[in-house]
Design a protein around this motif. Structure first.
Motif, mmCIF file in Angstrom:
data_model
loop_
_atom_site.group_PDB
_atom_site.id
_atom_site.type_symbol
_atom_site.label_atom_id
_atom_site.label_comp_id
_atom_site.label_asym_id
_atom_site.label_seq_id
_atom_site.Cartn_x
_atom_site.Cartn_y
_atom_site.Cartn_z
ATOM 1 N N UNK A 12 0.833 -1.203 0.000
ATOM 2 C CA UNK A 12 0.000 0.000 0.000
ATOM 3 C C UNK A 12 0.869 1.255 0.000
ATOM 4 N N UNK A 13 1.962 1.233 0.766
ATOM 5 C CA UNK A 13 2.882 2.375 0.774
ATOM 6 C C UNK A 13 3.462 2.617 -0.619
ATOM 7 N N UNK A 14 3.883 1.546 -1.296
ATOM 8 C CA UNK A 14 4.437 1.697 -2.641
ATOM 9 C C UNK A 14 3.390 2.220 -3.623
ATOM 10 N N UNK A 15 2.137 1.798 -3.479
ATOM 11 C CA UNK A 15 1.071 2.308 -4.347
ATOM 12 C C UNK A 15 0.820 3.788 -4.093
ATOM 13 N N UNK A 16 0.868 4.205 -2.835
ATOM 14 C CA UNK A 16 0.684 5.625 -2.519
ATOM 15 C C UNK A 16 1.819 6.471 -3.085
ATOM 16 N N UNK A 17 3.043 5.965 -3.005
ATOM 17 C CA UNK A 17 4.180 6.699 -3.573
ATOM 18 C C UNK A 17 4.040 6.809 -5.085
ATOM 19 N N UNK A 18 3.624 5.728 -5.734
ATOM 20 C CA UNK A 18 3.442 5.739 -7.181
ATOM 21 C C UNK A 18 2.341 6.719 -7.587
ATOM 22 N N UNK A 19 1.269 6.755 -6.816
ATOM 23 C CA UNK A 19 0.174 7.685 -7.095
ATOM 24 C C UNK A 19 0.626 9.131 -6.890
ATOM 25 N N UNK A 20 1.415 9.363 -5.862
ATOM 26 C CA UNK A 20 1.963 10.698 -5.623
ATOM 27 C C UNK A 20 2.858 11.131 -6.776
ATOM 28 N N UNK A 21 3.694 10.232 -7.270
ATOM 29 C CA UNK A 21 4.548 10.547 -8.417
ATOM 30 C C UNK A 21 3.723 10.842 -9.668
ATOM 31 N N UNK A 22 2.602 10.154 -9.830
ATOM 32 C CA UNK A 22 1.709 10.420 -10.968
ATOM 33 C C UNK A 22 1.083 11.807 -10.838
ATOM 34 N N UNK A 23 0.699 12.178 -9.622
ATOM 35 C CA UNK A 23 0.154 13.515 -9.403
ATOM 36 C C UNK A 23 1.172 14.602 -9.684
ATOM 37 N N UNK A 24 2.418 14.378 -9.276
ATOM 38 C CA UNK A 24 3.482 15.335 -9.568
ATOM 39 C C UNK A 24 3.690 15.454 -11.074
ATOM 40 N N UNK A 25 3.631 14.326 -11.760
ATOM 41 C CA UNK A 25 3.801 14.338 -13.216
ATOM 42 C C UNK A 25 2.679 15.122 -13.886
ATOM 43 N N UNK A 26 1.443 14.912 -13.445
ATOM 44 C CA UNK A 26 0.304 15.580 -14.077
ATOM 45 C C UNK A 26 0.280 17.080 -13.789
ATOM 46 N N UNK A 27 0.686 17.470 -12.585
ATOM 47 C CA UNK A 27 0.575 18.873 -12.196
ATOM 48 C C UNK A 27 1.786 19.715 -12.549
ATOM 49 N N UNK A 28 2.964 19.112 -12.627
ATOM 50 C CA UNK A 28 4.169 19.893 -12.891
ATOM 51 C C UNK A 28 4.891 19.476 -14.164
ATOM 52 N N UNK A 29 4.651 18.262 -14.637
ATOM 53 C CA UNK A 29 5.359 17.769 -15.805
ATOM 54 C C UNK A 29 6.659 17.049 -15.460
ATOM 55 N N UNK A 30 7.034 17.053 -14.188
ATOM 56 C CA UNK A 30 8.251 16.357 -13.767
ATOM 57 C C UNK A 30 7.983 14.867 -13.652
ATOM 58 N N UNK A 31 8.913 14.068 -14.131
ATOM 59 C CA UNK A 31 8.743 12.625 -14.073
ATOM 60 C C UNK A 31 10.070 11.949 -13.740
ATOM 61 N N UNK A 32 10.017 10.699 -13.403
ATOM 62 C CA UNK A 32 11.202 9.920 -13.055
ATOM 63 C C UNK A 32 11.946 9.553 -14.335
ATOM 64 N N UNK A 33 13.271 9.697 -14.309
ATOM 65 C CA UNK A 33 14.096 9.312 -15.469
ATOM 66 C C UNK A 33 14.314 7.807 -15.432
ATOM 67 N N UNK A 34 13.616 7.102 -16.283
ATOM 68 C CA UNK A 34 13.805 5.656 -16.325
ATOM 69 C C UNK A 34 14.923 5.267 -17.278
#
Length: 73
Positions: A12-34
């Motif tokens: 559940x913690x990992x899902x919350x972190x992933x969802x938070x990263x998705x929100x950051x991506x949608x609102x700011x355009x910043x994403x993780x460099x894969x």
């Protein structure tokens, strides 16, 4: 706490972190460099992990948007 309880908690913690990263991506355009991940298998799993967060974020926004408890401004 049992092993199953800890596994559920961390999942559940990992899902919350992933969802938070998705929100950051949608609102700011910043994403993780894969592309910096050298291992191809790890890169694929990281992409899947981030896509799960995107799906959870979309579902949460749609649920809140159709609820009478939230209003758009």
């Amino acid at each position: 706490m049992t092993l199953i309880g800890k596994t559920v908690h961390f999942s559940i913690d990992f899902l919350l972190i992933s969802t938070c990263l998705a929100g950051i991506k949608r609102n700011t355009g910043l994403t993780v460099k894969t592309d910096k991940i050298a291992n191809q298998t790890a890169k694929e799993y990281m992409t899947k992990y981030l896509n799960i967060g995107e799906s959870l974020y979309d579902y949460s926004v749609a649920t809140c948007g159709s609820s009478s408890y939230f209003v758009r401004k």
